[in-house]
Every structure is written in C-alpha cells, then in structure tokens.
Scaffold this active site. Structure first.
Site, PDB file in Angstrom:
ATOM      1  N   CYS A  89      65.565  34.612  54.941  1.00 49.20           N
ATOM      2  CA  CYS A  89      64.898  35.597  55.793  1.00 49.20           C
ATOM      3  C   CYS A  89      64.956  36.953  55.111  1.00 49.20           C
ATOM      4  O   CYS A  89      65.993  37.324  54.555  1.00 49.20           O
ATOM      5  CB  CYS A  89      65.608  35.637  57.152  1.00 49.20           C
ATOM      6  SG  CYS A  89      64.918  36.815  58.321  1.00 49.20           S
ATOM      7  N   HIS A 131      59.782  30.030  62.281  1.00 45.93           N
ATOM      8  CA  HIS A 131      60.685  31.133  61.936  1.00 45.93           C
ATOM      9  C   HIS A 131      60.169  32.462  62.490  1.00 45.93           C
ATOM     10  O   HIS A 131      60.916  33.215  63.119  1.00 45.93           O
ATOM     11  CB  HIS A 131      60.820  31.195  60.401  1.00 45.93           C
ATOM     12  CG  HIS A 131      61.726  32.240  59.889  1.00 45.93           C
ATOM     13  ND1 HIS A 131      62.974  31.952  59.372  1.00 45.93           N
ATOM     14  CD2 HIS A 131      61.580  33.582  59.777  1.00 45.93           C
ATOM     15  CE1 HIS A 131      63.550  33.077  58.976  1.00 45.93           C
ATOM     16  NE2 HIS A 131      62.719  34.076  59.203  1.00 45.93           N
ATOM     17  N   GLU A 132      58.893  32.745  62.266  1.00 42.85           N
ATOM     18  CA  GLU A 132      58.337  34.028  62.705  1.00 42.85           C
ATOM     19  C   GLU A 132      58.203  34.098  64.227  1.00 42.85           C
ATOM     20  O   GLU A 132      58.459  35.146  64.825  1.00 42.85           O
ATOM     21  CB  GLU A 132      56.989  34.300  62.022  1.00 42.85           C
ATOM     22  CG  GLU A 132      57.052  34.357  60.509  1.00 42.85           C
ATOM     23  CD  GLU A 132      58.161  35.220  59.938  1.00 42.85           C
ATOM     24  OE1 GLU A 132      58.531  36.254  60.538  1.00 42.85           O
ATOM     25  OE2 GLU A 132      58.703  34.859  58.871  1.00 42.85           O
ATOM     26  N   HIS A 135      61.532  34.988  65.572  1.00 45.22           N
ATOM     27  CA  HIS A 135      61.795  36.436  65.490  1.00 45.22           C
ATOM     28  C   HIS A 135      61.232  37.158  66.713  1.00 45.22           C
ATOM     29  O   HIS A 135      61.875  38.035  67.278  1.00 45.22           O
ATOM     30  CB  HIS A 135      61.166  37.050  64.231  1.00 45.22           C
ATOM     31  CG  HIS A 135      62.046  37.024  63.037  1.00 45.22           C
ATOM     32  ND1 HIS A 135      63.283  37.616  63.000  1.00 45.22           N
ATOM     33  CD2 HIS A 135      61.850  36.487  61.804  1.00 45.22           C
ATOM     34  CE1 HIS A 135      63.818  37.445  61.804  1.00 45.22           C
ATOM     35  NE2 HIS A 135      62.964  36.755  61.056  1.00 45.22           N
TER      36      HIS A 135
END
Length: 184
Positions: A89, A131-132, A135
């Site tokens: 990351c 993953h995004e 976030h």
C-alpha cells in the site's frame, strides 16, 4: 493537475469511512484529475481519495495498462475463488504482506457525469478494486491480515523510518492553555 502527497498509516483519515460524492462540479473534477495524475507513476496500482487526505468516496486505478477512476464505488460481486499473494500500500510504504482476496471482483459506481460505471477484474485488478474500496470504508489492508501477520506488520510499521519519530518532540516553549493540559 497535481501530483498529491500520500497520507501514511496512522493518519486518522485512513480509518474513517468516506462521504459519497453528491456534487459533480469543478471540485470533484479536480479531485479526479489529481487522483489520476498521482496514481500514474511507476509501481502504483490504485489510489483512494483518503490516501491524499480527502474523505470523499473516489478512487483511481492503474493496472495492466488500464487507467481510470470510479466515484461512489461499491463492491457488487466477489468470487468465491480466492487469491493469496503479497499486498502492499502506498500508505504503508515498503512493507508487503500475504493478503487473501477474492480472485474476481466487480465494482459499480459513477463517472464525472454521474453516469453508471461497472468495473470488473481478476487477479491484480480484482485485488486493486477490493483494496481501494476498503480504503473508502476506512479499512487499510493491514486490518485484513491474520492475527500473527498483523502483529508482525504493526511491529514493522512502528520500526519504519516513515511512521513516527523515535523520540517525542522537544518542548517548543509554547505554553498550552490549561484546558489542553498546560499550566493554568
């Protein structure tokens, strides 16, 4: 367009769920341009708005010659088939850990004209989408690690040269008001 600095692990913005975009104006367009420019550098696969300190639900991606963005993304589908692999990351620089993700992911959202967008991918693209989106939900991939790996990752983060200074800051001579723990 502007290449924006990346917020590091430990900043509260990374732990807070984002606010959906409701105004599709010049500010939103500037944010998207900045995300696209910032993700368009070697070694970068994705970038969430929180990683540049903005609490809005937008991310950009740069995977396998596919560059783009999604506003108000939501995971619409994840395969039962999983992939295990090292994940890193930009907000946790230089540290990679085995992270289990779905092999295939589908994200839905909108573009700058508030028109529907569907983005799907397998392998690295699926990992990026998950993953995004994490976030934007206030989750950093370290939060998804198994207990032992997470403990090691947090130790590695504390020891990294980018996390926090080893010693507390020296007094500046500025006196805090008593309400903030200073002298009365």
């Amino acid at each position: 367009m502007t290449m924006r600095p990346i917020v590091r692990f430990g900043d509260p913005v990374l732990a807070a769920p984002t606010t959906p975009v409701t105004k599709f104006d010049q500010h939103t367009e500037t944010l998207v341009r900045d995300l696209l420019e910032t993700v368009d550098a070697p070694g970068r696969a994705g970038l969430a708005a929180t990683q540049i300190g903005v609490g809005l639900r937008v991310f950009s991606y740069n995977v396998e010659d596919r560059i783009g963005y999604v506003i108000n993304p939501e995971i619409a589908e994840l395969s039962e088939e999983v992939q295990d692999g090292e994940e890193g990351c930009l907000s946790v620089p230089g540290l990679w850990y085995p992270t289990r993700r779905a092999e295939r992911a589908v994200v839905t959202g909108v573009d700058l004209r508030n028109e529907p967008v569907t983005l799907e991918g397998t392998g690295l693209m699926a990992r990026c989408l998950q993953h995004e989106t994490d976030h934007l939900d206030g989750i950093v991939y370290v939060d998804r690690l198994d207990a032992g790996t997470r403990k090691r990752a947090l130790r590695d983060i504390r020891r990294s040269d980018w996390f926090m200074p080893a010693e507390p800051p020296k007094p500046t001579g500025v006196q805090l008001p008593s309400a903030f723990g200073g002298a009365s």
